[in-house]
Design a protein around this motif. Structure first.
Motif, mmCIF file in Angstrom:
data_model
loop_
_atom_site.group_PDB
_atom_site.id
_atom_site.type_symbol
_atom_site.label_atom_id
_atom_site.label_comp_id
_atom_site.label_asym_id
_atom_site.label_seq_id
_atom_site.Cartn_x
_atom_site.Cartn_y
_atom_site.Cartn_z
ATOM 1 N N GLN A 1 0.843 -1.188 0.000
ATOM 2 C CA GLN A 1 0.000 0.000 0.000
ATOM 3 C C GLN A 1 0.880 1.240 0.000
ATOM 4 O O GLN A 1 1.863 1.306 0.737
ATOM 5 N N GLY A 2 0.526 2.220 -0.824
ATOM 6 C CA GLY A 2 1.317 3.440 -0.925
ATOM 7 C C GLY A 2 0.535 4.666 -0.478
ATOM 8 O O GLY A 2 -0.676 4.741 -0.661
ATOM 9 N N VAL A 3 1.235 5.624 0.131
ATOM 10 C CA VAL A 3 0.645 6.893 0.564
ATOM 11 C C VAL A 3 1.488 8.018 -0.029
ATOM 12 O O VAL A 3 2.718 8.033 0.149
ATOM 13 N N ASP A 4 0.841 8.956 -0.725
ATOM 14 C CA ASP A 4 1.563 10.048 -1.371
ATOM 15 C C ASP A 4 1.830 11.156 -0.357
ATOM 16 O O ASP A 4 1.141 12.180 -0.322
ATOM 17 N N ILE A 5 2.834 10.950 0.472
ATOM 18 C CA ILE A 5 3.158 11.895 1.539
ATOM 19 C C ILE A 5 3.726 13.190 0.970
ATOM 20 O O ILE A 5 3.398 14.282 1.448
ATOM 21 N N ASP A 6 4.566 13.105 -0.055
ATOM 22 C CA ASP A 6 5.146 14.309 -0.646
ATOM 23 C C ASP A 6 4.060 15.260 -1.140
ATOM 24 O O ASP A 6 4.126 16.473 -0.921
ATOM 25 N N HIS A 7 3.062 14.735 -1.817
ATOM 26 C CA HIS A 7 1.979 15.574 -2.336
ATOM 27 C C HIS A 7 1.156 16.159 -1.196
ATOM 28 O O HIS A 7 0.763 17.333 -1.225
ATOM 29 N N ALA A 8 0.879 15.343 -0.170
ATOM 30 C CA ALA A 8 0.039 15.805 0.937
ATOM 31 C C ALA A 8 0.698 16.921 1.733
ATOM 32 O O ALA A 8 0.035 17.870 2.168
ATOM 33 N N LEU A 9 2.026 16.836 1.931
ATOM 34 C CA LEU A 9 2.715 17.825 2.753
ATOM 35 C C LEU A 9 3.255 19.002 1.952
ATOM 36 O O LEU A 9 3.525 20.060 2.522
ATOM 37 N N GLY A 10 3.458 18.845 0.660
ATOM 38 C CA GLY A 10 3.930 19.956 -0.160
ATOM 39 C C GLY A 10 5.294 20.457 0.271
ATOM 40 O O GLY A 10 6.202 19.684 0.587
ATOM 41 N N ASP A 11 5.433 21.792 0.318
ATOM 42 C CA ASP A 11 6.727 22.399 0.628
ATOM 43 C C ASP A 11 6.900 22.723 2.105
ATOM 44 O O ASP A 11 7.950 23.243 2.514
ATOM 45 N N ASP A 12 5.903 22.429 2.923
ATOM 46 C CA ASP A 12 5.966 22.763 4.346
ATOM 47 C C ASP A 12 6.710 21.670 5.105
ATOM 48 O O ASP A 12 6.145 20.956 5.928
ATOM 49 N N LYS B 1 4.737 14.283 9.389
ATOM 50 C CA LYS B 1 4.842 15.718 9.674
ATOM 51 C C LYS B 1 5.224 15.963 11.127
ATOM 52 O O LYS B 1 6.022 16.858 11.430
ATOM 53 N N THR B 2 4.689 15.183 12.048
ATOM 54 C CA THR B 2 5.020 15.336 13.466
ATOM 55 C C THR B 2 6.470 14.949 13.719
ATOM 56 O O THR B 2 7.176 15.616 14.485
ATOM 57 N N ALA B 3 6.938 13.877 13.086
ATOM 58 C CA ALA B 3 8.341 13.466 13.236
ATOM 59 C C ALA B 3 9.275 14.546 12.692
ATOM 60 O O ALA B 3 10.307 14.860 13.302
ATOM 61 N N GLU B 4 8.925 15.121 11.554
ATOM 62 C CA GLU B 4 9.762 16.171 10.979
ATOM 63 C C GLU B 4 9.742 17.427 11.844
ATOM 64 O O GLU B 4 10.763 18.121 11.993
ATOM 65 N N SER B 5 8.591 17.738 12.442
ATOM 66 C CA SER B 5 8.483 18.892 13.327
ATOM 67 C C SER B 5 9.325 18.689 14.587
ATOM 68 O O SER B 5 9.989 19.617 15.069
ATOM 69 N N LEU B 6 9.327 17.473 15.115
ATOM 70 C CA LEU B 6 10.086 17.162 16.323
ATOM 71 C C LEU B 6 11.585 17.184 16.070
ATOM 72 O O LEU B 6 12.357 17.689 16.896
ATOM 73 N N THR B 7 12.010 16.640 14.929
ATOM 74 C CA THR B 7 13.429 16.405 14.676
ATOM 75 C C THR B 7 14.107 17.452 13.800
ATOM 76 O O THR B 7 15.328 17.597 13.853
ATOM 77 N N GLY B 8 13.326 18.136 12.967
ATOM 78 C CA GLY B 8 13.915 19.018 11.978
ATOM 79 C C GLY B 8 14.582 18.260 10.847
ATOM 80 O O GLY B 8 15.307 18.830 10.027
ATOM 81 N N VAL B 9 14.346 16.964 10.776
ATOM 82 C CA VAL B 9 14.941 16.087 9.760
ATOM 83 C C VAL B 9 13.883 15.730 8.732
ATOM 84 O O VAL B 9 12.780 15.304 9.091
#
Length: 317
Positions: free
Chosen positions: A16-27, A142-150
């Motif tokens: 199963q695939g999820v289009d995370i790049d499209h959902a989050l965009g440039d943010d 998005k939460t992981a990226e917000s927490l880590t900055g990675v």
């Protein structure tokens, strides 16, 4: 040829695939510049990637399906990320760091897009694993990226049945426990020592916390990291590349319970990614836990310990 074609189609459609790049965009955190690739072989259509990569790996406690229900109980709603790890593979892809994020970590959960077109509200001082529950893989990333900055280059999620099936397909794993485990909730009772575990007992070990130490998530993370290393050692020593039947059993067990981002949601993409890691062995994988301290608001929860946590994440960018 017909059997091989059906097997490829079956495995490819399992994922199963999820289009995370499209959902989050440039943010999102800045994307790492593309690195050079290495030849994949004389018949390869494209070279294999060699650059550093960060992957958010989640173990989901989804109860959908009979096998998951039998292993975890509960219903199919309200699934959460039972286990969360950021896997950083170094340039050259011959060494890696696996960072566990305690699920009890209190974070600021950002506003996340939903498939309906709506968004979730920002939540302060909420548990890290709630992100998956309210917004699925997109909100978890998005939460992981917000927490880590990675920036998470990829997302991989496997559920209870997939993990247990992987262990069984590999013939079990051997893990050494340093103390007795007596946990009625996970149905696991093990004396201290080395044990060869089947899929059901390995999953119970990954989930146990009440029969270990102070019952916190930190003790459980130590066991999960031992399991990661045991799985890597098992894969390295299994001879799978020369055993088509065994390779198919493992692939079927994993892909049937796998959700990824759209960059890894085909068998071809997963195969190329796995081949790019052929030089990565268990002894070149470091496992650590995000530095944390008890939360001031709740001694049963933790928060990131600064500046140690920020220094760790900075090393992975």
């Amino acid at each position: 040829m017909a059997v091989a074609g059906w097997a490829y189609w079956h495995l490819d459609h399992n994922i199963q695939g999820v289009d995370i790049d499209h959902a989050l965009g440039d943010d999102r955190p800045r994307e790492r510049p593309a690195a050079a690739s290495s030849p994949a072989g004389p018949a390869a259509a494209s070279p294999l990637p060699t650059g550093a990569v960060n992957i958010l790996v989640l173990g989901s406690d989804s109860r959908s399906g009979g096998r998951n229900a039998a292993l975890g109980g509960g219903d199919s709603g309200g699934a959460r990320s039972d286990t969360a790890m950021v896997v950083h593979v170094d340039p050259g892809r011959t060494s890696a760091t696996v960072v566990s994020i305690p699920r009890d970590t209190l974070v600021t959960r950002p506003s996340c897009p939903l498939p309906s077109g709506r968004t979730t509200a920002v939540a302060y001082g909420t548990m890290f694993n709630s992100a998956y529950e309210v917004g699925g893989p997109v909100c978890a990333v998005k939460t992981a990226e917000s927490l880590t900055g990675v920036r998470m280059d990829h997302y991989v999620e496997i559920d209870f049945s997939g993990f247990a099936g992987l262990v069984d397909a590999l013939g079990g794993v051997s893990v050494t426990t340093d103390e007795d485990i007596d946990d009625d909730k996970s149905h696991l009772h093990l004396p201290a020592g080395t044990h060869h575990l089947d899929g059901t007992r390995a999953l119970a070990l990954a989930r146990t916390r009440h029969g270990l130490g102070d019952g916190s998530d930190l003790g459980r993370i130590g066991l999960q990291q031992k399991l990661v290393r045991a799985l890597l050692e098992r894969v390295s020593g299994s001879g799978l590349p020369s055993d088509p039947a065994g390779l198919y059993r493992v692939a079927d067990a994993v892909t049937g319970s796998l959700t990824t981002d759209t960059g890894l949601d085909s068998l071809g993409e997963l195969t190329d990614f796995a081949r790019s890691l052929k030089g990565l062995t268990a002894d070149r994988v470091r496992t650590v836990t995000m530095p944390v301290v008890p939360a001031p608001s709740d001694p049963n929860r933790v928060v990131a310990k600064e500046p140690a946590a920020s220094r760790l994440w900075e090393s992975l960018r």
